[in-house]
Each structure stands twice: as structure tokens, then as C-alpha cells.
Design an enzyme around this catalytic site. Structure first.
Site, PDB file in Angstrom:
ATOM      1  N   HIS A 162     -18.684  29.703  13.851  1.00  0.00           N
ATOM      2  CA  HIS A 162     -17.801  29.358  12.722  1.00  0.00           C
ATOM      3  C   HIS A 162     -16.335  29.333  13.131  1.00  0.00           C
ATOM      4  O   HIS A 162     -15.498  28.845  12.386  1.00  0.00           O
ATOM      5  CB  HIS A 162     -18.009  30.362  11.581  1.00  0.00           C
ATOM      6  N   ASP A 371      -7.653  28.068  13.525  1.00  0.00           N
ATOM      7  CA  ASP A 371      -8.741  28.314  12.588  1.00  0.00           C
ATOM      8  C   ASP A 371      -9.906  27.387  12.925  1.00  0.00           C
ATOM      9  O   ASP A 371      -9.678  26.208  13.209  1.00  0.00           O
ATOM     10  CB  ASP A 371      -8.254  28.006  11.157  1.00  0.00           C
TER      11      ASP A 371
HETATM   12  O1  F6P Z   1     -15.621  32.979   9.776  1.00  0.00           O
HETATM   13  C1  F6P Z   1     -15.379  34.050  10.581  1.00  0.00           C
HETATM   14  C2  F6P Z   1     -15.880  35.369  10.008  1.00  0.00           C
HETATM   15  O2  F6P Z   1     -15.774  36.389  10.941  1.00  0.00           O
HETATM   16  C3  F6P Z   1     -17.313  35.318   9.517  1.00  0.00           C
HETATM   17  O3  F6P Z   1     -18.254  35.595  10.513  1.00  0.00           O
HETATM   18  C4  F6P Z   1     -17.294  36.331   8.431  1.00  0.00           C
HETATM   19  O4  F6P Z   1     -18.255  36.089   7.483  1.00  0.00           O
HETATM   20  C5  F6P Z   1     -15.894  36.187   7.845  1.00  0.00           C
HETATM   21  O5  F6P Z   1     -15.091  35.717   8.885  1.00  0.00           O
HETATM   22  C6  F6P Z   1     -15.323  37.474   7.278  1.00  0.00           C
HETATM   23  O6  F6P Z   1     -15.127  38.430   8.285  1.00  0.00           O
HETATM   24  P1  F6P Z   1     -15.577  39.943   8.132  1.00  0.00           P
HETATM   25  O7  F6P Z   1     -17.075  39.966   7.929  1.00  0.00           O
HETATM   26  O8  F6P Z   1     -15.155  40.593   9.412  1.00  0.00           O
HETATM   27  O9  F6P Z   1     -14.874  40.473   6.921  1.00  0.00           O
END
Ligand code: F6P
Length: 476
Positions: A162, A371
Site C-alpha cells: 500500500h 505517499d
Molecule cells: O497504508 C499504510 C498503513 O500502514 C496501513 O498498513 C495501515 O492500515 C494504515 O497505514 C494505518 O497504520 P497503523 O495501522 O499503523 O495505524
């Protein structure tokens, strides 16, 4: 209840974190994407529930709702520190976003990453069925494919990243970079957000396996295995964003916010509080804007919603302090008795309310320093009133800029240029706003969230029928 498409292989999604039904959605596009895929096909979603447990993980806790089985795994404090805060968010996250300053490498954290991936694989194994397609998400779980193979799993395995993938010159900074690349080759399908990320992956494959590993048709051949590495840009559910945005305009939360503007224009940002989101630079761009265009004093309110994220990691503590100072400075300098230039909130809101806020905004500002995609940019477009749309200011360093070329594109480090872009957005005549918005709406409709998951699952199905894992390719 969602209608589930039957007669297909079962889809199994694995991600670091899951969103349980009726809990507020985990932040970020991943949760939205996985849920939309699973709602269409039914299936299983395994991941961490977000709580730190006192003990080592046992069996996952299962919950079945509307054709989806949620399997929640636990993380103990040590793994939370070394795997989640440590290797995933203190090493891979900064490295993949090109922020070497924030990166701290340690063997202890690397081992925790390996062990948690092993534990995920071990907990997933008894839940698997013979016809499953397995789709692993994001940088937390890169070794999971190899771990599953080692446990005897022969079903198609897909991986989607992602976030951005760094070019080999950056990736090489990671001591076990070659292992990371090798781990990715245990999957049948590896997906990236943009062409740049795919090219960066190719640069790594070339370095470790030689240029001949990359075939003309885009497939990658390592020994007797062939995998597909492709671009699958994630999208949003345009219809549901639109209807949520319209419906929530009459909700209490959106009405109160709107009325509080007292007729002023609104500029809006919604980002997890993360140094990659470029918030310090954005605040400074707004300060320049107020200096350069004093006629706007008292006429524009900037609402920045920035829910706290990964707050135990040092770099996140630092960025939070910098933002508090920057918001305080701008407000101290420019505020009036009846006007606060920046409203800066560290709390989250229900998704529908956020869509209503975005619809109310004249300007959407999305200026990350880097991003993978940035779904807020796409949500802003989807949430607008087509007859009188707001203007999107978008960083060229967000994956979304590859598709949303009709936005006002800016370099987020050029804070003066971003300040000018705010003025351009506010002054933009209606026909130009509509033309830009129509173009972007078409793009996000063509490649919405359903198209994203459908394309990835189809690629996995092809891997199944083509049996790419065991086929000796010998030029075929
Ligand atoms: O999109 C990147 C990401 O790390 C995802 O894997 C995750 O769902 C989101 O950002 C939120 O991050 P975290 O789970 O560390 O709060």
C-alpha cells in the site's frame, strides 16, 4: 446484508491490523480496500485487533459476520515494541518513504519481524481451506509468503504494497535488503500502487537476480518459478462516498462545523499524524499564503484533522510537537477576536462525517512529502457537489497524482508555491473548477475500489490456473 458472490475460490486476506464489524474503521486505505474485496466475495480476514496483550499469542479469536470470518490475532508488548513500532514503523516505513533520518535498524527488531510473521503464518494455517486464494497486505508482512510456503501452503499467494517501494539505491541501505526482495518472490502476484513503485521493484530484482530475471511481458522468472509484478492503483467507492457526503450534510456534526464558519471559505486536510504527510510544510505554506495575500485575512478557515498515529515512535512524538508549535505560531500571528486561521484537531471522526466535511470544503489540501496513493485525495473528489465543486491541491509526490492530473499539482517542499496554489484555488472560476472536477471524477469512477480488488483477485486466479508456482518455464 451484503450479497456475496458465490462459486469462486475463497478469498483470504491478511494484514497487520483488521477492522472488526461495528468498531470504528482502522485508519488508512488498507482497511477500506480489504473490506470492500471481502464483502464482494466473502472470505476470511486475519490480522491484529489493535490491543496489546499481556501474554504470548494463542489461537486467533474468530467472529463471523455477513459471509466474512474475522480472525483476530494478538500482539504482546515485546512484539508491539519490536515488530510494530520497531521494524515495521521505525525501519521499513521511513525507508520506503525515503526518510532515512527516522530510520533505526536493529537485529533484535529484525528478529521480532521474522517471528511475528511466523506466528501469523502458524495461526493462519489451520484456518486455510484447499481452494483458498491468499492475499497478503503491506510492509508488515513481507516474509509471510515464504513462511506459508515453508509450512506447506501451495495455494496462490498475492502481496499488495500500500505504500511506496524504494529504488534499489535507497533499499540497499537496509542490511537485509536482498532477503526482503527474495521474500517478495515467494508470492505469485506482487502488486504496487504506481508504475514508479514497480520500476523501483524491478531495479531491486535486477540487482539481486540479474536483468534477465525480468521478462518482456512483465513477468519475473526466478529459477523455475514465475511471478507477476504489476500496478494496481487502489481506488475508492465513489457512490458510497457521494451518498455519505450528501447524507451527512444534514447531520449535527457537519451542520455545526459549517455554521461555525460564519460564511467563510473552508480549506480542509485529513491525514493520519505522520511525518510523511507534509503537515509542517503545509502549515508553513498556509502561513506564507496569509502573508502574501493579506486580503484573505478573516475570510478562509483551514481545518486540519490529524488523528494521532504510532504515538510511541520517537519521530511521531517529534512531529506532533512541531505541528503544535506551528499551529500556535500561525494562530498567534494572524488570528482575530472572531477568527482562528487554523483549526487543528488530533481526533478522528466517523467516515461519513469526514465525507460531509470534505463536501463542505472549497479547497482540499493533500500535500504529502511521499505517499503510496492517498485515498483522501480521491475521497475529496468523490465527495464534491458536481455543480459547484471545490478545488484539490495535490502533491506530485503522492501516488494519486499519477491519476488526478487535473488537480492543482504542487511540490510540497515549495511552500511559497503551495501558498500561491491556495490563492489560485480560491480564485478559480466555476467553469474551470467543474472541468477539472469532471476529469478527476471520471478517473476515479473508472478505477474504483471494486475494480482494484477485482483486478487483483483475477490476477491471483490466473496464477491458480496457470500454476505459475511449479511450472518450469523453459522459454514458454
Ligand atoms: O497504508 C499504510 C498503513 O500502514 C496501513 O498498513 C495501515 O492500515 C494504515 O497505514 C494505518 O497504520 P497503523 O495501522 O499503523 O495505524
Amino acid at each position: 446484508m451484503t450479497e456475496v458472490v458465490s462459486g469462486m475460490a475463497r478469498l483470504v486476506c491478511v494484514s497487520n491490523r483488521i477492522t472488526l464489524p461495528r468498531k470504528s474503521a482502522a485508519p488508512g486505505g488498507l482497511a477500506v480496500g480489504v473490506l470492500s474485496a471481502l464483502k464482494r466475495t466473502g472470505g476470511l480476514w486475519l490480522g491484529w485487533g489493535g490491543e496489546v496483550s499481556e501474554h504470548e499469542p494463542g489461537e486467533p479469536e474468530l467472529l463471523v459476520r455477513d459471509g466474512v470470518t474475522y480472525a483476530t490475532v494478538e500482539l504482546c508488548q515485546k512484539d508491539f515494541d519490536n515488530y510494530y513500532n520497531g521494524y515495521a514503523n521505525g525501519v521499513l516505513w521511513p525507508l520506503f518513504h525515503y526518510f532515512l533520518k527516522g530510520m533505526r535498524y536493529s537485529i533484535e527488531q529484525r528478529d521480532a519481524y521474522e517471528n511475528v510473521n511466523h506466528s501469523f503464518a502458524r495461526q493462519l494455517l489451520p484456518l486455510l481451506q484447499p481452494q483458498d486464494l491468499i492475499w497478503v497486505h503491506d510492509y508488515h508482512l513481507i516474509p509471510l509468503g515464504r513462511q506459508l510456503r515453508a509450512l506447506g501452503v501451495r495455494r496462490p499467494l498475492g502481496f499488495f504494497l500500500h505504500i511506496p517501494f524504494p529504488n534499489i539505491e535507497m533499499l540497499r541501505v537496509l542490511p537485509p535488503y536482498a532477503d526482503l526482495l527474495r521474500d517478495l518472490t515467494h508470492y505469485d502476484v506482487v502488486g504496487f500502487q504506481t508504475q514508479n513503485d514497480l520500476a523501483a521493484f524491478h531495479s531491486g530484482i535486477e540487482q539481486v537476480f540479474g536483468a534477465e530475471a525480468i521478462r518482456g511481458d512483465g513477468r519475473i522468472r526466478i529459477g523455475d518459478r514465475v511471478l507477476r509484478a504489476e500496478v494496481f492503483p487502489i481506488g475508492v467507492d465513489v457512490n458510497s462516498v457521494q451518498s455519505d457526503a450528501v447524507a451527512s450534510m444534514s447531520s449535527d456534526g457537519v451542520r455545526r462545523m459549517y455554521e461555525s464558519l460564519m460564511g467563510r471559505q473552508l480549506m480542509m486536510g485529513v491525514d493520519r499524524l505522520d511525518y510523511s504527510k507534509g503537515l509542517v510544510e503545509r502549515f508553513s505554506a498556509y502561513e506564507h499564503f496569509l502573508e502574501m495575500y493579506p486580503q484573505n485575512s478573516g475570510r478562509l478557515t483551514y481545518l486540519q484533522i490529524a488523528p494521532l498515529s504510532r504515538s510511541d515512535v520517537r519521530a511521531y512524538v517529534d512531529i506532533r510537537q512541531s505541528l503544535e508549535q506551528a499551529a500556535g505560531r500561525t494562530n498567534g500571528r494572524f488570528a482575530d477576536t472572531d477568527w482562528t486561521p487554523i483549526r487543528y484537531l488530533n481526533r478522528n471522526f466517523p467516515h461519513a462525517t469526514l465525507m460531509g466535511f470534505l463536501r463542505s470544503a472549497n479547497v482540499g489540501i493533500v500535500t504529502p512529502l511521499r505517499d503510496g496513493m492517498n485515498l483522501v485525495a480521491k475521497e475529496f473528489v468523490a465527495a464534491q457537489n458536481q455543480e459547484d465543486p471545490g478545488v484539490l491541491i495535490l502533491s506530485t509526490l503522492a501516488g494519486a497524482a499519477r491519476e488526478l492530473t487535473a488537480a492543482l499539482l504542487v511540490n510540497p517542499y515549495d511552500t511559497h508555491a503551495v501558498g500561491h496554489a491556495i490563492q489560485t484555488a480560491l480564485a478559480m472560476p466555476l467553469p474551470e473548477r467543474r472541468e477539472r472536477h469532471d476529469a478527476m471524477l471520471q478517473v476515479i469512477r473508472r478505477n474504483d475500489i471494486a475494480a482494484w480488488s477485482r483486478r487483483f483477485v483475477e490476477a491471483l486466479e490466473k496464477a491458480d490456473t496457470g500454476d505459475a508456482r511449479v511450472r518450469a518455464v523453459g522459454g514458454s
